[in-house]
Structures are given as C-alpha cells and as structure tokens.
Design a protein around this motif. Structure first.
Motif, mmCIF file in Angstrom:
data_model
loop_
_atom_site.group_PDB
_atom_site.id
_atom_site.type_symbol
_atom_site.label_atom_id
_atom_site.label_comp_id
_atom_site.label_asym_id
_atom_site.label_seq_id
_atom_site.Cartn_x
_atom_site.Cartn_y
_atom_site.Cartn_z
ATOM 1 N N GLY A 166 8.604 2.768 15.171
ATOM 2 C CA GLY A 166 8.484 4.199 14.933
ATOM 3 C C GLY A 166 7.782 4.492 13.631
ATOM 4 O O GLY A 166 7.995 3.814 12.625
ATOM 5 N N ALA A 167 6.915 5.502 13.629
ATOM 6 C CA ALA A 167 6.150 5.888 12.439
ATOM 7 C C ALA A 167 5.410 4.692 11.855
ATOM 8 O O ALA A 167 5.421 4.451 10.652
ATOM 9 C CB ALA A 167 7.051 6.537 11.386
ATOM 10 N N ASN A 168 4.753 3.933 12.745
ATOM 11 C CA ASN A 168 4.023 2.741 12.310
ATOM 12 C C ASN A 168 2.801 3.128 11.488
ATOM 13 O O ASN A 168 2.007 3.972 11.894
ATOM 14 C CB ASN A 168 3.556 1.934 13.535
ATOM 15 N N SER A 169 2.634 2.469 10.346
ATOM 16 C CA SER A 169 1.454 2.690 9.519
ATOM 17 C C SER A 169 1.430 1.649 8.413
ATOM 18 O O SER A 169 2.473 1.352 7.815
ATOM 19 C CB SER A 169 1.467 4.098 8.908
ATOM 20 N N TYR A 170 0.237 1.089 8.157
ATOM 21 C CA TYR A 170 0.103 -0.010 7.199
ATOM 22 C C TYR A 170 -1.163 0.185 6.368
ATOM 23 O O TYR A 170 -2.209 0.549 6.900
ATOM 24 C CB TYR A 170 0.074 -1.351 7.926
ATOM 25 N N HIS A 171 -1.028 -0.079 5.075
ATOM 26 C CA HIS A 171 -2.161 0.046 4.150
ATOM 27 C C HIS A 171 -2.672 -1.346 3.798
ATOM 28 O O HIS A 171 -1.895 -2.223 3.417
ATOM 29 C CB HIS A 171 -1.707 0.777 2.882
ATOM 30 N N LEU A 172 -3.964 -1.542 3.980
ATOM 31 C CA LEU A 172 -4.619 -2.802 3.599
ATOM 32 C C LEU A 172 -5.669 -2.491 2.550
ATOM 33 O O LEU A 172 -6.460 -1.553 2.714
ATOM 34 C CB LEU A 172 -5.315 -3.441 4.810
ATOM 35 N N SER A 173 -5.685 -3.278 1.483
ATOM 36 C CA SER A 173 -6.755 -3.126 0.495
ATOM 37 C C SER A 173 -7.517 -4.433 0.400
ATOM 38 O O SER A 173 -6.928 -5.500 0.264
ATOM 39 C CB SER A 173 -6.193 -2.737 -0.875
ATOM 40 N N PHE A 174 -8.822 -4.325 0.532
ATOM 41 C CA PHE A 174 -9.728 -5.458 0.338
ATOM 42 C C PHE A 174 -10.519 -5.159 -0.927
ATOM 43 O O PHE A 174 -11.571 -4.518 -0.880
ATOM 44 C CB PHE A 174 -10.670 -5.616 1.533
ATOM 45 N N GLY A 175 -9.980 -5.571 -2.067
ATOM 46 C CA GLY A 175 -10.627 -5.212 -3.317
ATOM 47 C C GLY A 175 -10.598 -3.709 -3.500
ATOM 48 O O GLY A 175 -9.533 -3.083 -3.513
ATOM 49 N N ASP A 176 -11.766 -3.088 -3.585
ATOM 50 C CA ASP A 176 -11.860 -1.641 -3.789
ATOM 51 C C ASP A 176 -11.883 -0.854 -2.477
ATOM 52 O O ASP A 176 -11.964 0.372 -2.503
ATOM 53 C CB ASP A 176 -13.132 -1.313 -4.590
ATOM 54 N N THR A 177 -11.841 -1.569 -1.355
ATOM 55 C CA THR A 177 -11.855 -0.895 -0.052
ATOM 56 C C THR A 177 -10.429 -0.710 0.442
ATOM 57 O O THR A 177 -9.672 -1.674 0.561
ATOM 58 C CB THR A 177 -12.654 -1.717 0.977
ATOM 59 N N ASN A 178 -10.065 0.530 0.729
ATOM 60 C CA ASN A 178 -8.708 0.849 1.176
ATOM 61 C C ASN A 178 -8.733 1.391 2.600
ATOM 62 O O ASN A 178 -9.463 2.340 2.895
ATOM 63 C CB ASN A 178 -8.086 1.898 0.248
ATOM 64 N N ILE A 179 -7.924 0.783 3.450
ATOM 65 C CA ILE A 179 -7.856 1.221 4.837
ATOM 66 C C ILE A 179 -6.396 1.418 5.240
ATOM 67 O O ILE A 179 -5.482 0.873 4.621
ATOM 68 C CB ILE A 179 -8.541 0.227 5.800
ATOM 69 N N VAL A 180 -6.195 2.208 6.282
ATOM 70 C CA VAL A 180 -4.872 2.387 6.873
ATOM 71 C C VAL A 180 -4.975 2.049 8.353
ATOM 72 O O VAL A 180 -5.924 2.453 9.029
ATOM 73 C CB VAL A 180 -4.353 3.823 6.682
ATOM 74 N N ILE A 181 -3.985 1.285 8.843
ATOM 75 C CA ILE A 181 -3.919 0.935 10.258
ATOM 76 C C ILE A 181 -2.781 1.735 10.885
ATOM 77 O O ILE A 181 -1.627 1.619 10.470
ATOM 78 C CB ILE A 181 -3.646 -0.565 10.473
ATOM 79 N N ASP A 182 -3.092 2.554 11.849
ATOM 80 C CA ASP A 182 -2.153 3.370 12.610
ATOM 81 C C ASP A 182 -1.506 4.457 11.758
ATOM 82 O O ASP A 182 -1.399 4.345 10.527
ATOM 83 C CB ASP A 182 -1.087 2.518 13.302
ATOM 84 N N ALA A 183 -1.085 5.510 12.424
ATOM 85 C CA ALA A 183 -0.441 6.652 11.771
ATOM 86 C C ALA A 183 0.513 7.256 12.788
ATOM 87 O O ALA A 183 0.208 8.253 13.447
ATOM 88 C CB ALA A 183 -1.481 7.676 11.314
#
Length: 458
Positions: free
Chosen positions: A17-34
C-alpha cells in the motif's frame, strides 16, 4: 568518476500500500511508483512525499496501473512539477481511466465520510498532469535525459496489462525493480519476461506472497476447470453465478476463461453481464489485443463475446437485473460498499440456487471476506447503513493470483546474483520469510527490508 547511488522507501511502513521509492544516481533523482494506501484515508493514504525536497525529482517511473502503485501520481507531480513521467503505453491509458474513476470515488467518500482532504486531485488536475506522461515499450532501452548518464529499460512483469519491471543503469550500477510480478502464464496475459537481465548490483523485489506457501500439487488449468465445472452445475439447477472481480486484470482473465470454456463446449452459452468500471478497462485491454504478451492476440473481448454491461442514465447507474441461468462478473472484487457487486449481492445471496465464486484476494475488513468466512444461513452485513442479508447460496474460492509464488520469486532472486536485495511490497512477516531463506541460499548477499525514510547505499 562515479557518485553515490542510494535507495529510500517513501512508504509509510514495510507493507503493501502507498508504494513509492526514491532512487538517486549521483545528482539524478527519480521516484518509482506513487501509490495510494487501500486501508487509509485522506493524507494518510499518501506516501511520504514530504521526504523529498521541492522540485528535486527529475523523473517518475510507474510499474503498473493498480492504485497501490499509481493512485497518488498526480499528488507527486503537483509537488514535483518538473519531473518527467514514464510508463508503458498500456499503463498510460489504464492509469488515465483508473485515476479519473478514483476522483469520483474520493469525491463520494469525502462527502459521505467527511474526509476534508478528498479528492486529493481533480479531473482538471489529471487532464493537465497526464499530458506529460510518456509511454515506453518493453525491451526498448531509453535515456530520459540527454545530459545525464541514465539508461532505463521496461521488462514485461506478467502481472496485468502493461505491468513492467524496470532496469536502471547509471553510475556504474545496474538496479532492477520488479514491481508486481507473475512468472506463470495466466489465461489471457503471458508470464514475466525477466530473462537475460544480466548481472545486477541491486534488486528491489516484491514479497506479496511470502506468507503463502504454495502446494506442489497446484495446477492452474485444473483450477480453471474446477471453476467452469462449478459454474456449470449452478446453471444446470437454474441458478445464476456471481463472480466479484477487480475491474482491471481479473475481469479480463475471467471473461477469457468463460469464452474459452464456451468455445470448448464445457460451459452453457448463457448471458454474461459485466458492471462497474469493467467495461472501460476491457475496452483498453482490447485496444492492445495484438501485444506479444497476450495468449490470444486475435481475441477481443467486447467484440467476440456477447456481453451485457451495466449502464448509466442521467449520471446514475441503473441496477443490473437478475435472471436465472446467467453469469455476472461485477466489480469490485472485494464487494466494497456502494460498488456494483455489493449492491447486486443483496438480492443474490439469499437464493439457494445461486453461487458466488471468489477468484482473488479479500481483505479481512471487506464484505467479500465476510461472505467467504460465513456458513449457510448466516446473516451478512454488506452495507452498514442497511439490514444484513442471509447467505443461502453456494460459496466457492479459487486461486488465480496475479503474483508469483514465493518459491518462484526466491529462485529468481537467487538466479539474479544481486549483491544487494531490498524486500518490499509485502507484510513484514512475508518479507521476513524471504529474509530468512536468502540468509541460507545467498549468504554473501546483503538483504534488507528497507525502513521508510532511511537511505541505503546500493
């Protein structure tokens, strides 16, 4: 020069429930699922997006269109207005329909339950925010940014139409997020295509069925045959069949089972009625009928089956009429209050000639769970505002999970050879089963059940 790669769970707890994950690759920031939490209301149903700095997210990637993975995407987009958004083309269409329906549901709940935060977004918000969604096909590696070292590849996850596992490659690291995965073929959708992923530095993997040991004797085709046989028995005694189904995924799977059985002469050619959001979802499934992940690419459900659909007049739904010797595949799958399956069940359950067939998960708090646990003659509360009804009809349950067994997932994890493994999307006890098994089978791997808000180096 490589930079740090980190993972942070934005979930409110290690659970589904409420799945969401933050990944940072150096200066690049992404979010997987919301995702949106199915058991919480208002702001409590939203992931911990406050852990993200304003305007810090470069891109958002969505694995599939179930609400526990996409239900708060517009909220995240509003808070991160510069983020690009990527998903498969199928999910673009499914998400648009599901989220517009979610606005309607939240609006009703806001009025009826006094939830001030609802709706979390409006139809107008969604129309505007969806303009930046980009569809990317399976196995087509793409670079979201021309000036940043990130390559992304979607792989078919076999869970529902358009579902994807996502491979990220940047800063010398290869990270794979499974999303929800089914390795076995279903009736309509083929199993996951996670072959030849190559060496992985980190694996973020679902653990949904960690608490459910699978029977070595289980055979899906035999389970389908049992469903068809049970339905046929009901129809021969002049009863009718109710199958509570989720609008996306289960509806289309069940309709394909019914059509296959009719074509084989194993099921009487009786009327089939669908209701709720199912028609819109089935239209989208048919739009992508020629996709390679379909077992019957020539089969279009609404074209090839003589279905009856619940209708709306002047903005209000018209009650579905009961008749003998008919099949009703109605949403929601959990028979939640105010849904088509719940309303229809009120006059259906007391008839001993009928049968209700459960083909998916039921949360213990829902009417479907109460029906499954009841005995003949028990009174069932379908709607707290109305009188209970007596259960006189036959009740049957079947196993048609859209998630792989824990044993299959464990074998996949071991075969991946990932150095770091993050166990997500499962009740804590389910994730802990994987943790114990992996300690024996992969003693050199670093296995983690990520705590929300904590940064882990990959």
């Amino acid at each position: 020069m490589s930079h740090a790669v980190t993972l942070r769970s934005l979930c409110r707890a290690p659970e589904i429930g409420a799945n969401s994950y933050h990944l940072s690759f150096g200066d690049t920031n992404i979010v997987i699922d919301a995702g949106m939490h199915p058991k919480q209301d208002g702001d409590e149903a939203v992931p911990q997006f406050h852990l993200l700095d304003a305007n810090s997210v470069d891109a958002i990637f969505v694995s599939h269109a179930h609400l526990d993975h996409i239900g708060t995407l517009p909220v995240l987009q509003r808070e991160q207005p510069h983020a690009r958004v990527y998903m498969t083309p199928e999910v673009v269409d499914l998400a648009d329909a599901l989220l517009h329906n979610s606005v309607n549901v939240m609006t009703s709940q806001g009025d009826e339950l006094g939830i001030d935060a609802y709706p979390l977004f409006t139809h107008g918000d969604l129309d505007e925010l969806s303009q930046v969604w980009q569809g990317q096909h399976y196995r087509k590696t793409f670079e979201p940014f021309w000036d940043q070292d990130l390559q992304v590849t979607f792989r078919d996850a076999g869970h529902v139409l358009g579902s994807a596992g996502i491979l990220f490659e940047a800063e010398g690291k290869r990270v794979f997020y499974t999303g929800d995965v089914q390795f076995n073929d279903q009736t309509l959708i083929k199993g996951a295509d996670f072959e030849d992923l190559g060496p992985l530095d980190a694996l973020i993997v679902e653990t949904t069925r960690g608490n459910a040991p699978s029977s070595p004797d289980f055979d899906r085709e035999a389970e389908v045959a049992r469903l068809i046989e049970d339905m046929t028995e009901t129809l021969h005694r002049n009863g009718s069949v109710l199958i509570p189904v989720f609008a996306m995924g289960k509806t289309q799977e069940v309709l394909t089972m019914i059509q296959n059985a009719k074509e084989a002469g194993d099921l009487p050619d009786v009327p089939v009625t669908i209701g709720g959001l199912s028609t819109k979802m089935t239209t989208i499934y048919d739009r992508y009928a020629t996709n390679a992940n379909r077992k019957r690419p020539d089969f279009r459900i609404l074209r090839d089956m003589e279905l009856r659909a619940g209708t709306r007049r002047r903005g209000k739904s018209v009650p579905i009429r009961y008749q003998e010797q008919a099949i009703y595949a109605l949403s929601s799958g959990m028979m939640s209050e105010h849904t088509v399956s719940n309303k229809f069940a009120r006059n259906f359950l007391p008839n001993p000639a009928n049968s209700v067939h459960f083909v998916g998960y039921s949360d213990p708090s829902t009417p479907s769970y109460h029906v499954r646990q009841a005995s003949t003659g028990d009174l069932i509360s379908l709607d707290e505002s109305k009188d209970p009804v007596q259960l006189n009809c036959q009740v049957e349950e079947y196993q048609f999970s859209g998630h792989s067994t824990r044993e299959q997932l464990l074998d996949f994890i071991v075969a991946s050879g990932a150095k770091k493994i993050f166990l997500v999307h499962g009740d804590l006890s389910a994730s802990q089963w994987f943790e114990r098994e992996l300690a024996e089978r992969m003693p050199d791997a670093e296995v983690t059940i990520p705590e929300p808000g904590v940064d882990y180096t990959l």
